[in-house]
Structures are given as structure tokens and as C-alpha cells.
Design an enzyme around this catalytic site. Sequence first.
Site, PDB file in Angstrom:
ATOM      1  N   GLU A 210       0.884  -1.176   0.000  1.00  0.00           N
ATOM      2  CA  GLU A 210       0.000   0.000   0.000  1.00  0.00           C
ATOM      3  C   GLU A 210       0.915   1.217   0.000  1.00  0.00           C
ATOM      4  O   GLU A 210       1.464   1.588   1.034  1.00  0.00           O
ATOM      5  CB  GLU A 210      -0.893  -0.007   1.255  1.00  0.00           C
ATOM      6  CG  GLU A 210      -1.846  -1.180   1.335  1.00  0.00           C
ATOM      7  CD  GLU A 210      -3.059  -1.030   0.430  1.00  0.00           C
ATOM      8  OE1 GLU A 210      -3.385   0.102   0.044  1.00  0.00           O
ATOM      9  OE2 GLU A 210      -3.673  -2.053   0.093  1.00  0.00           O
ATOM     10  N   CYS A 244      -2.337   9.582   2.706  1.00  0.00           N
ATOM     11  CA  CYS A 244      -1.857   8.985   1.450  1.00  0.00           C
ATOM     12  C   CYS A 244      -2.772   9.285   0.274  1.00  0.00           C
ATOM     13  O   CYS A 244      -2.319   9.377  -0.854  1.00  0.00           O
ATOM     14  CB  CYS A 244      -1.691   7.483   1.612  1.00  0.00           C
ATOM     15  SG  CYS A 244      -3.197   6.681   2.172  1.00  0.00           S
TER      16      CYS A 244
HETATM   17  P1  NAD Z   1       8.097   4.666   5.130  1.00  0.00           P
HETATM   18  O1  NAD Z   1       8.153   3.902   3.862  1.00  0.00           O
HETATM   19  O2  NAD Z   1       9.242   5.514   5.501  1.00  0.00           O
HETATM   20  O3  NAD Z   1       7.860   3.683   6.381  1.00  0.00           O
HETATM   21  C1  NAD Z   1       6.811   2.733   6.414  1.00  0.00           C
HETATM   22  C2  NAD Z   1       7.172   1.601   7.367  1.00  0.00           C
HETATM   23  O4  NAD Z   1       8.323   0.928   6.873  1.00  0.00           O
HETATM   24  C3  NAD Z   1       7.515   2.056   8.806  1.00  0.00           C
HETATM   25  O5  NAD Z   1       6.936   1.158   9.730  1.00  0.00           O
HETATM   26  C4  NAD Z   1       9.022   1.928   8.834  1.00  0.00           C
HETATM   27  O6  NAD Z   1       9.526   1.628  10.108  1.00  0.00           O
HETATM   28  C5  NAD Z   1       9.248   0.743   7.918  1.00  0.00           C
HETATM   29  N1  NAD Z   1      10.607   0.716   7.363  1.00  0.00           N
HETATM   30  C6  NAD Z   1      11.507   1.710   7.285  1.00  0.00           C
HETATM   31  N2  NAD Z   1      12.644   1.260   6.719  1.00  0.00           N
HETATM   32  C7  NAD Z   1      12.447  -0.042   6.445  1.00  0.00           C
HETATM   33  C8  NAD Z   1      13.254  -1.049   5.853  1.00  0.00           C
HETATM   34  N3  NAD Z   1      14.491  -0.806   5.438  1.00  0.00           N
HETATM   35  N4  NAD Z   1      12.727  -2.277   5.721  1.00  0.00           N
HETATM   36  C9  NAD Z   1      11.469  -2.533   6.119  1.00  0.00           C
HETATM   37  N5  NAD Z   1      10.653  -1.620   6.682  1.00  0.00           N
HETATM   38  C10 NAD Z   1      11.141  -0.396   6.844  1.00  0.00           C
HETATM   39  O7  NAD Z   1       6.753   5.523   5.032  1.00  0.00           O
HETATM   40  P2  NAD Z   1       6.165   6.560   6.055  1.00  0.00           P
HETATM   41  O8  NAD Z   1       7.003   7.785   6.083  1.00  0.00           O
HETATM   42  O9  NAD Z   1       5.865   5.884   7.356  1.00  0.00           O
HETATM   43  O10 NAD Z   1       4.761   6.896   5.340  1.00  0.00           O
HETATM   44  C11 NAD Z   1       4.672   7.777   4.260  1.00  0.00           C
HETATM   45  C12 NAD Z   1       4.442   7.087   2.955  1.00  0.00           C
HETATM   46  O11 NAD Z   1       3.485   6.064   3.075  1.00  0.00           O
HETATM   47  C13 NAD Z   1       3.887   8.012   1.873  1.00  0.00           C
HETATM   48  O12 NAD Z   1       4.468   7.710   0.637  1.00  0.00           O
HETATM   49  C14 NAD Z   1       2.404   7.670   1.849  1.00  0.00           C
HETATM   50  O13 NAD Z   1       1.744   7.983   0.645  1.00  0.00           O
HETATM   51  C15 NAD Z   1       2.453   6.206   2.093  1.00  0.00           C
HETATM   52  N6  NAD Z   1       1.200   5.739   2.668  1.00  0.00           N
HETATM   53  C16 NAD Z   1       0.417   4.910   1.933  1.00  0.00           C
HETATM   54  C17 NAD Z   1      -0.795   4.477   2.436  1.00  0.00           C
HETATM   55  C18 NAD Z   1      -1.697   3.571   1.675  1.00  0.00           C
HETATM   56  O14 NAD Z   1      -2.663   3.098   2.266  1.00  0.00           O
HETATM   57  N7  NAD Z   1      -1.445   3.279   0.415  1.00  0.00           N
HETATM   58  C19 NAD Z   1      -1.187   4.892   3.712  1.00  0.00           C
HETATM   59  C20 NAD Z   1      -0.345   5.740   4.431  1.00  0.00           C
HETATM   60  C21 NAD Z   1       0.846   6.154   3.910  1.00  0.00           C
END
Ligand code: NAD
Length: 455
Positions: A210, A244
Site C-alpha cells: 500500500e 496517502c
Molecule cells: P516509510 O516507507 O518511511 O515507512 C513505512 C514503514 O516501513 C515504517 O513502519 C518503517 O519503520 C518501515 N521501514 C523503514 N525502513 C524499512 C526497511 N528498510 N525495511 C522494512 N521496513 C522499513 O513511510 P512513512 O514515512 O511511514 O509513510 C509515508 C508514505 O506512506 C507516503 O508515501 C504515503 O503515501 C504512504 N502511505 C500509503 C498508504 C496507503 O494506504 N497506500 C497509507 C499511508 C501512507
Amino acid sequence: MEDYSKIFTLQKKLFNSGHTKNTTCRKDYLLRLKNLLEHNEERLYEAIYKDFGKSPFDTFNTELSIIYKEIDYYLKNIGRLSKPKKVKTNLLNQPASSYIYTEPLGCVLIIGAWNYPYQLSLMPAIAALAAGNTCFIKPSEQTPNTLNLLKEIINNNFPKAYVYVIDGGVEEISEVLKLPFDKIFFTGSPKIGRVVYEAAAKNLIPVTLELGGKSPVIVTKSANLESAARRIIWGKFLNAGQTCIAPDYVLAEKSIKQHLIRLFKQNLIEFGYKEGADCYTRIINKRNFDRIKTLINPDKVCYGGETNEKHLYISPTLLDNVTWQDPVMQEEIFGPVLPIISFSDYSEEINKLSRLEKPLAAYLFTKDESEKDLFLNKLSFGGGCINDTVMHISNENLPFGGVGNSGIGSYHGDAGFATFSHAKSILDKKGIIEPDLKYPPYNEDKFRWLKLILK
Ligand code: NAD
């Protein structure tokens, strides 16, 4: 660091015992979760307020109410969703019956993002548990207060062999990603989505991603501008633009652009978004505050543009006369900045959008059916609305997910149940009599008959 492989083994053992296949047991656990959340509601409000100033009103409206509704949906529908479904049997296989058995996948990993910390961790977990899986939940470490509370509520009240909240960041999740889960459900950025996808590939683990992207809103001259402005401003500045599916930018038909901007300003004033206001959250951290600030070109600000680093506050900001080349149009904004671009030829604009990455959402404000048809037929995007923004997420009958760069797979309601299930196809043969046709030795006669039957 916790011994995650030990907990994983416990979960696999519980799953293999068949305990989670019992639908009464699944319902009991879901009900327990709902009761715990309700019982801790005040603490849930406090934790999220500490993390980024989100009010109880917004937290209930955009997180808890949706979670409760999802639990209720599964409590009502688990029986229907888990029942084997009878389907038709083709002539070739008669006499027989055919069924689709819906079975849980096993032990699944859910990785959540920070911007809706309860919803994005719990909604997939609820679907996973409803479908009969065990699960690990990894909420974002960017919201430590909500993470700690979720950890306390779940880890203190459920056996870790059933559901377990991981406390940690990149180091911990990198360790967890080495385990051979039966499914990974990730919410976050396309950049980290790729990291997760790669890790999953090593063990051939199916994934749902997502992700995000730049979600456009198009407003044509036929639209009801008063209602469009109100719905766009609400969808954009909810959670201070950290949603998002928030409108990322507005494409407004040239002849109505200035009027639309006036209405935007009017709504921003009416809504009372300002520093410290209950309806307006903070930016999550300094890194994002700095990133969003650099996207605000002072020469293009037509409303707002104020910032306060100490309180991680960025006022609702409108940018006018934006071009596709501006930095603000090169990345997902994920903050309270709304660029407005004008257009004069609707179908040309749709063509342009169709060449960009597929966004998570797209919105069109129009009263013209042919404009609506072009939007729906020409553009590919996760989901969206005609004459509204964001609200499609609140209908549990609509699968929620992205496409292309904005994601793989979907959830919510029946879609969530399917995401965490395997559809096992079974042909149940009734008799022992059958034509000799399919068995060797082959000959011309058999081949002729085969062509006749299978064509
Ligand atoms: P992010 O990708 O930085 O982090 C998401 C998750 O991944 C966190 O729990 C983080 O700890 C984990 N993570 C970080 N590094 C990792 C790694 N190397 N390996 C595995 N997991 C890791 O995103 P964010 O800043 O938390 O959220 C913002 C982004 O998420 C935006 O692009 C937004 O559009 C998207 N988003 C999408 C949805 C959806 O439903 N499609 C919902 C909310 C946010």
C-alpha cells in the site's frame, strides 16, 4: 533485540494446530480487540496527540470509528467469507462437484506507516486475524507514543503465539524480514516498498504493498465550485496533508481557477486551521518539516506559507501559477501545501496525466458525463471519487489499494479477507466411469474427439 524467530515458531505452531481456523475463536479475539480499544480510548487519544497533535475528533473520525466498523463487519461476515463456495463444474469433468475453499495463509507480517498509526497497523491485522492467520504487527517508530500503547494493549492481552507487536525501527524490521512469513502486508513509501518486496522475494513470500504517489484533483468549469472547494480543502488539509489519498495538487480549468482559489481561501478561514487548532495536526518530524518547507516557493504562495520550526507547524498553503517543472510537482508532497495549475484543454490534460506514474487516488469535479467517462476510461489509479475527495476509503464495500507505483493488492471488507486468504480450488469427482480419451496410447480418432470437445 527480541528473539523474533522464537515468536515466529510459536505462531507457526499455533497456526498448524488449527486453532485459528475456528471461526468462533476468531470472532472472540476480534471482539476482545474491540473491547480493549474502547476501554483505552482516552489513552489512544492522548498518545496520538503527543505524537503529532492529532485531536480526539479527527482520531475518532479517521481511525477508531473505521477500525470499529471493520471489526463489526468481520464479526458479521466471517461465516459467509469462510464458507466453501460451490461453483459450476464443466462438462469435461462431469460427474463432479467443484468448490473454492478459503483458507488462511499462516503467519503474516504487517508493517504500518505513521500517518494514521492506529488504522494502518490495525486494519490489515484485523483482516488477517478474521481470515484465520496469526500475525506480527510492526507499527511505525516515527510515532513512539502510539507504538508503545499498541504494544501494551496487544502484547499484554493476547498470546504472542497469536498476535505480536514489534517495537523497533529499521534494525528490528530488517531482522524480522529474514523470517519466512506466509504473507507481508506493507504500508509506506514506494522506496521502502521496494526494499520489502526484495526481501519477500528471497522466500517467495506474497506481498501487498500500500504505497503513495501524487494524487491529482481536476476541477472543470462545469463543476459546482462551492462544493468542490469545500471538499478539496477538507481532504487536503485533514491530518495537515499527511494522508496517502489526500489531493496532492489541483488542476483547474483556466476560466474558473481564480474563483476556485477565492473559495479555497474562504474555506480555509472558515475551517479555522491555524497553529494549535484542534482540527490541525503538526508535521510529524523535523526531517519532513524541512522537506515540505523547501517545496514552498515564496513567489508562488497565494495563501499561508507560515512555518514554526519549534512546533513543527506549517500553515495551510496555496501555491498559484505552478508549473509541472516546479520542485513541488516532482515528489509526493505529503504535507499542507496545495499547488494549483490551470489548464485549457481537458482531454489534453487527461492525456498528460495518463503518462505519469499511476497515483493512489484521483478526483474529478464535474457535472459533465463525457468528462467523467474520459476520466474513468483513460486514467488508471488506485481509487477515487467523482465530486468528492478521500471519502471512497470510508465505504467498506470498496476495495482499497493502489496500482503500479502506488501499490499491489487491496484490503478493507471482503477484499481484506481475500488478501489474507488462499482460494483453494477443489474438484470433487463423484463416479469412476469416464471416457478413455485422455489416456495413452493416443491415436487419430482420440485426437479428433479431443479437438471436438476442447474447442
Ligand atoms: P516509510 O516507507 O518511511 O515507512 C513505512 C514503514 O516501513 C515504517 O513502519 C518503517 O519503520 C518501515 N521501514 C523503514 N525502513 C524499512 C526497511 N528498510 N525495511 C522494512 N521496513 C522499513 O513511510 P512513512 O514515512 O511511514 O509513510 C509515508 C508514505 O506512506 C507516503 O508515501 C504515503 O503515501 C504512504 N502511505 C500509503 C498508504 C496507503 O494506504 N497506500 C497509507 C499511508 C501512507
